[in-house]
Structures are given as structure tokens and as C-alpha cells.
Design a protein around this motif. Structure first.
Motif, PDB file in Angstrom:
ATOM      1  N   MET A 150       0.826  -1.200   0.000  1.00 54.75           N
ATOM      2  CA  MET A 150       0.000   0.000   0.000  1.00 54.75           C
ATOM      3  C   MET A 150       0.870   1.263   0.000  1.00 54.75           C
ATOM      4  SD  MET A 150      -2.987   0.942  -0.263  1.00 54.75           S
ATOM      5  CE  MET A 150      -4.484   1.563   0.353  1.00 54.75           C
ATOM      6  N   ARG A 151       2.027   1.205   0.736  1.00 54.40           N
ATOM      7  CA  ARG A 151       2.940   2.359   0.756  1.00 54.40           C
ATOM      8  C   ARG A 151       3.415   2.712  -0.646  1.00 54.40           C
ATOM      9  NH1 ARG A 151       7.982   2.212   3.328  1.00 54.40           N
ATOM     10  NH2 ARG A 151       8.142   0.134   2.502  1.00 54.40           N
ATOM     11  N   VAL A 152       3.738   1.686  -1.431  1.00 58.70           N
ATOM     12  CA  VAL A 152       4.238   1.908  -2.792  1.00 58.70           C
ATOM     13  C   VAL A 152       3.138   2.510  -3.659  1.00 58.70           C
ATOM     14  CG1 VAL A 152       5.045   0.714  -4.866  1.00 58.70           C
ATOM     15  CG2 VAL A 152       6.039   0.160  -2.644  1.00 58.70           C
ATOM     16  N   LEU A 153       1.927   2.024  -3.522  1.00 68.99           N
ATOM     17  CA  LEU A 153       0.813   2.559  -4.300  1.00 68.99           C
ATOM     18  C   LEU A 153       0.585   4.038  -3.982  1.00 68.99           C
ATOM     19  CD1 LEU A 153      -1.531   2.093  -6.275  1.00 68.99           C
ATOM     20  CD2 LEU A 153      -2.925   1.431  -4.314  1.00 68.99           C
ATOM     21  N   VAL A 154       0.563   4.386  -2.711  1.00 68.23           N
ATOM     22  CA  VAL A 154       0.365   5.779  -2.314  1.00 68.23           C
ATOM     23  C   VAL A 154       1.535   6.634  -2.793  1.00 68.23           C
ATOM     24  CG1 VAL A 154       0.146   7.360  -0.350  1.00 68.23           C
ATOM     25  CG2 VAL A 154      -1.133   5.207  -0.373  1.00 68.23           C
ATOM     26  N   ALA A 155       2.757   6.123  -2.660  1.00 65.75           N
ATOM     27  CA  ALA A 155       3.932   6.857  -3.139  1.00 65.75           C
ATOM     28  C   ALA A 155       3.826   7.099  -4.639  1.00 65.75           C
ATOM     29  CB  ALA A 155       5.211   6.095  -2.808  1.00 65.75           C
ATOM     30  N   GLY A 156       3.383   6.095  -5.384  1.00 67.17           N
ATOM     31  CA  GLY A 156       3.212   6.242  -6.828  1.00 67.17           C
ATOM     32  C   GLY A 156       2.172   7.289  -7.182  1.00 67.17           C
ATOM     33  N   LEU A 157       1.075   7.304  -6.443  1.00 66.60           N
ATOM     34  CA  LEU A 157       0.037   8.315  -6.684  1.00 66.60           C
ATOM     35  C   LEU A 157       0.553   9.721  -6.368  1.00 66.60           C
ATOM     36  CD1 LEU A 157      -3.115   6.446  -5.353  1.00 66.60           C
ATOM     37  CD2 LEU A 157      -2.532   6.933  -7.735  1.00 66.60           C
ATOM     38  N   ILE A 158       1.266   9.848  -5.254  1.00 58.56           N
ATOM     39  CA  ILE A 158       1.855  11.150  -4.899  1.00 58.56           C
ATOM     40  C   ILE A 158       2.826  11.590  -5.998  1.00 58.56           C
ATOM     41  CG2 ILE A 158       3.441  12.305  -3.304  1.00 58.56           C
ATOM     42  CD1 ILE A 158       2.194  10.551  -1.062  1.00 58.56           C
ATOM     43  N   GLY A 159       3.700  10.691  -6.390  1.00 57.88           N
ATOM     44  CA  GLY A 159       4.677  11.007  -7.433  1.00 57.88           C
ATOM     45  C   GLY A 159       4.021  11.356  -8.755  1.00 57.88           C
ATOM     46  N   GLY A 160       2.980  10.627  -9.130  1.00 57.22           N
ATOM     47  CA  GLY A 160       2.274  10.909 -10.382  1.00 57.22           C
ATOM     48  C   GLY A 160       1.637  12.280 -10.380  1.00 57.22           C
ATOM     49  N   ILE A 161       1.020  12.638  -9.262  1.00 59.08           N
ATOM     50  CA  ILE A 161       0.393  13.959  -9.155  1.00 59.08           C
ATOM     51  C   ILE A 161       1.453  15.053  -9.234  1.00 59.08           C
ATOM     52  CG2 ILE A 161      -0.820  15.520  -7.572  1.00 59.08           C
ATOM     53  CD1 ILE A 161      -2.382  12.960  -6.626  1.00 59.08           C
ATOM     54  N   LEU A 162       2.549  14.896  -8.495  1.00 61.80           N
ATOM     55  CA  LEU A 162       3.601  15.918  -8.503  1.00 61.80           C
ATOM     56  C   LEU A 162       4.274  16.035  -9.868  1.00 61.80           C
ATOM     57  CD1 LEU A 162       5.175  15.425  -4.987  1.00 61.80           C
ATOM     58  CD2 LEU A 162       3.791  17.349  -5.796  1.00 61.80           C
ATOM     59  N   MET A 163       4.510  14.901 -10.519  1.00 59.07           N
ATOM     60  CA  MET A 163       5.129  14.941 -11.850  1.00 59.07           C
ATOM     61  C   MET A 163       4.196  15.621 -12.841  1.00 59.07           C
ATOM     62  SD  MET A 163       7.920  14.271 -13.280  1.00 59.07           S
ATOM     63  CE  MET A 163       8.563  14.213 -14.939  1.00 59.07           C
ATOM     64  N   PHE A 164       2.914  15.339 -12.756  1.00 55.17           N
ATOM     65  CA  PHE A 164       1.939  15.972 -13.642  1.00 55.17           C
ATOM     66  C   PHE A 164       1.908  17.481 -13.403  1.00 55.17           C
ATOM     67  CE2 PHE A 164      -2.318  17.549 -14.577  1.00 55.17           C
ATOM     68  CZ  PHE A 164      -2.445  17.163 -15.913  1.00 55.17           C
ATOM     69  N   LEU A 165       1.866  17.895 -12.136  1.00 56.63           N
ATOM     70  CA  LEU A 165       1.844  19.332 -11.823  1.00 56.63           C
ATOM     71  C   LEU A 165       3.129  20.020 -12.267  1.00 56.63           C
ATOM     72  CD1 LEU A 165       0.134  19.264  -8.315  1.00 56.63           C
ATOM     73  CD2 LEU A 165      -0.880  19.956 -10.506  1.00 56.63           C
ATOM     74  N   TRP A 166       4.269  19.347 -12.083  1.00 54.88           N
ATOM     75  CA  TRP A 166       5.533  19.897 -12.577  1.00 54.88           C
ATOM     76  C   TRP A 166       5.479  20.050 -14.102  1.00 54.88           C
ATOM     77  CZ3 TRP A 166       9.515  22.775 -12.613  1.00 54.88           C
ATOM     78  CH2 TRP A 166      10.514  22.600 -13.569  1.00 54.88           C
ATOM     79  N   GLY A 167       4.914  19.088 -14.794  1.00 56.20           N
ATOM     80  CA  GLY A 167       4.794  19.176 -16.250  1.00 56.20           C
ATOM     81  C   GLY A 167       3.991  20.392 -16.672  1.00 56.20           C
ATOM     82  N   VAL A 168       2.919  20.690 -15.941  1.00 55.37           N
ATOM     83  CA  VAL A 168       2.124  21.887 -16.226  1.00 55.37           C
ATOM     84  C   VAL A 168       2.994  23.132 -16.073  1.00 55.37           C
ATOM     85  CG1 VAL A 168       0.179  23.307 -15.440  1.00 55.37           C
ATOM     86  CG2 VAL A 168      -0.084  20.820 -15.616  1.00 55.37           C
ATOM     87  N   VAL A 169       3.731  23.221 -14.972  1.00 61.89           N
ATOM     88  CA  VAL A 169       4.601  24.378 -14.731  1.00 61.89           C
ATOM     89  C   VAL A 169       5.694  24.453 -15.803  1.00 61.89           C
ATOM     90  CG1 VAL A 169       6.303  25.371 -13.125  1.00 61.89           C
ATOM     91  CG2 VAL A 169       4.140  24.463 -12.264  1.00 61.89           C
ATOM     92  N   ALA A 170       6.330  23.313 -16.075  1.00 58.72           N
ATOM     93  CA  ALA A 170       7.433  23.282 -17.042  1.00 58.72           C
ATOM     94  C   ALA A 170       6.983  23.713 -18.434  1.00 58.72           C
ATOM     95  CB  ALA A 170       8.043  21.876 -17.095  1.00 58.72           C
ATOM     96  N   HIS A 171       5.784  23.306 -18.831  1.00 60.90           N
ATOM     97  CA  HIS A 171       5.298  23.633 -20.174  1.00 60.90           C
ATOM     98  C   HIS A 171       4.609  24.989 -20.232  1.00 60.90           C
ATOM     99  CE1 HIS A 171       5.931  19.845 -22.493  1.00 60.90           C
ATOM    100  NE2 HIS A 171       6.204  19.448 -21.267  1.00 60.90           N
ATOM    101  N   MET A 172       3.734  25.254 -19.284  1.00 55.91           N
ATOM    102  CA  MET A 172       2.905  26.457 -19.363  1.00 55.91           C
ATOM    103  C   MET A 172       3.634  27.707 -18.850  1.00 55.91           C
ATOM    104  SD  MET A 172       0.301  25.118 -20.770  1.00 55.91           S
ATOM    105  CE  MET A 172      -1.001  26.304 -20.702  1.00 55.91           C
TER     106      MET A 172
END
Length: 192
Positions: free
Chosen positions: A1-23
Motif C-alpha cells: 500500500m505504501r508503494v501505491l500511495v507513493a506512486g500516486l503522490i509522485g504521479g500527481i507531482l510529476m503531472f503538476l511539474w509538467g504543467v509548470v514546465a510547459h505552461m
């Protein structure tokens, strides 16, 4: 479960970083230029490329002719003198301003990547700094195995290629730091 939550946290942060990096930072547009006469280019695409969507390299060479030294030489002469283009072609067009499909796909891609990274980071169990180093190594590995070959073989611009490294490395360091922190929480509790 820790890995799943870590993956979700990482996915959200990577997506938000992508928005900042591109926009906000424009990293996704580095090396991409506007054509001198877009209408002239668009007018010739159907005639020159036909109706089949795909990737086209110009000038092109049919691999079936690789054993014909005359055709190889003729291509080499043409390639030395002609412009070069890598074209992702959709004959029917696609409005890139309508992002209803791209946004969920990007989030899914970021989250799946983060889940894979979280699995490796969790499996390693090496502490925060080493987990962060794994995230950095994964980002550099992905860049070296995808973007560098595109630069090398398909002539992607160097500034475009380097901007992709900056985007991926910073993004996975941000996501990796949060994931390493989350994965280490359970270990710190056990050590207490």
C-alpha cells in the motif's frame, strides 16, 4: 500500500511539474519554431504524404534498397543537399488546443511511471538520499534511452533534447523526494 500511495503522490507531482514546465517555463517549446510560410507547407502535405498517418522522414530511403549501391549513393547525395524534416503527420488534422484526451493520458503516464519508480525505491529500502538518487538515475536513464537517440538518429534539436533532460530530471527529483519521504515514513516508525 505504501508503494501505491507513493506512486500516486509522485504521479500527481510529476503531472503538476509538467504543467509548470510547459505552461510557465516553456520547456516543452524549446527548439520548436514557427514555419516561415505555414500555409505553403500545409498545402503540399496531402499531395506529398498522402492519406496515411504516421511519421515521415524527408528525404526518405526505402530500406528494401539498402543492397543497391547506386540507390544508396543517390540518397546520400540528395540527403547532403536537401532539407531534412521529421514529420508527425495526421492527414485529417487534430486540434491540439482541445486537450480533453491528452491531459488524462499524461496524468496516467506520469502515475504509471511514478508507480514503477516507487516500486524500485520501495524495494531498495535505502533511505531518503539513496531513494532520491534512484529517482535521478531513472530520469537520466529514461532521457538517455529515448531523447538522446532521437537527437542522434533523427536530428532532434540539441536545445529541445537538453530541455527534455531539465524537465525530466527536475520533475522526477521533485516527485522522487516526496515519494522517498513517504516510503521512509514506515521505516522511521519501525526504527522508533
Amino acid at each position: 500500500m505504501r508503494v501505491l500511495v507513493a506512486g500516486l503522490i509522485g504521479g500527481i507531482l510529476m503531472f503538476l511539474w509538467g504543467v509548470v514546465a510547459h505552461m510557465a517555463l516553456g520547456l516543452g517549446n524549446v527548439g520548436i519554431h514557427q514555419p516561415a510560410d505555414e500555409n505553403a507547407v500545409l498545402a503540399t502535405l496531402h499531395e506529398g504524404l498522402g492519406e496515411q498517418a504516421g511519421v515521415y522522414m524527408l528525404p526518405s530511403f526505402d530500406p528494401k534498397n539498402m543492397n543497391d549501391p547506386y540507390k544508396v549513393r543517390a540518397y546520400s547525395l540528395k540527403a547532403d543537399r536537401a532539407p531534412y524534416a521529421w514529420v508527425v503527420y495526421l492527414p485529417q488534422g487534430d486540434d491540439m488546443m482541445q486537450m480533453q484526451q491528452q491531459i488524462p493520458r499524461q496524468w496516467a503516464s506520469d502515475t504509471l511511471g511514478a508507480l514503477a519508480l516507487a516500486f524500485v525505491m520501495g524495494w531498495a529500502g535505502l533511505g531518503f538520499r539513496r531513494r532520491l538518487a534512484i529517482a535521478a538515475a531513472a530520469a537520466v536513464f529514461a532521457w538517455l534511452s529515448t531523447m538522446v537517440p532521437y537527437w542522434n538518429w533523427y536530428r532532434f534539436p540539441l536545445d529541445f533534447t537538453l530541455a527534455a533532460l531539465v524537465e525530466q530530471l527536475i520533475g522526477w527529483l521533485i516527485a522522487g523526494a516526496a515519494m522517498a519521504w513517504w516510503l521512509g515514513r514506515g521505516e522511521r516508525k519501525l526504527a522508533s
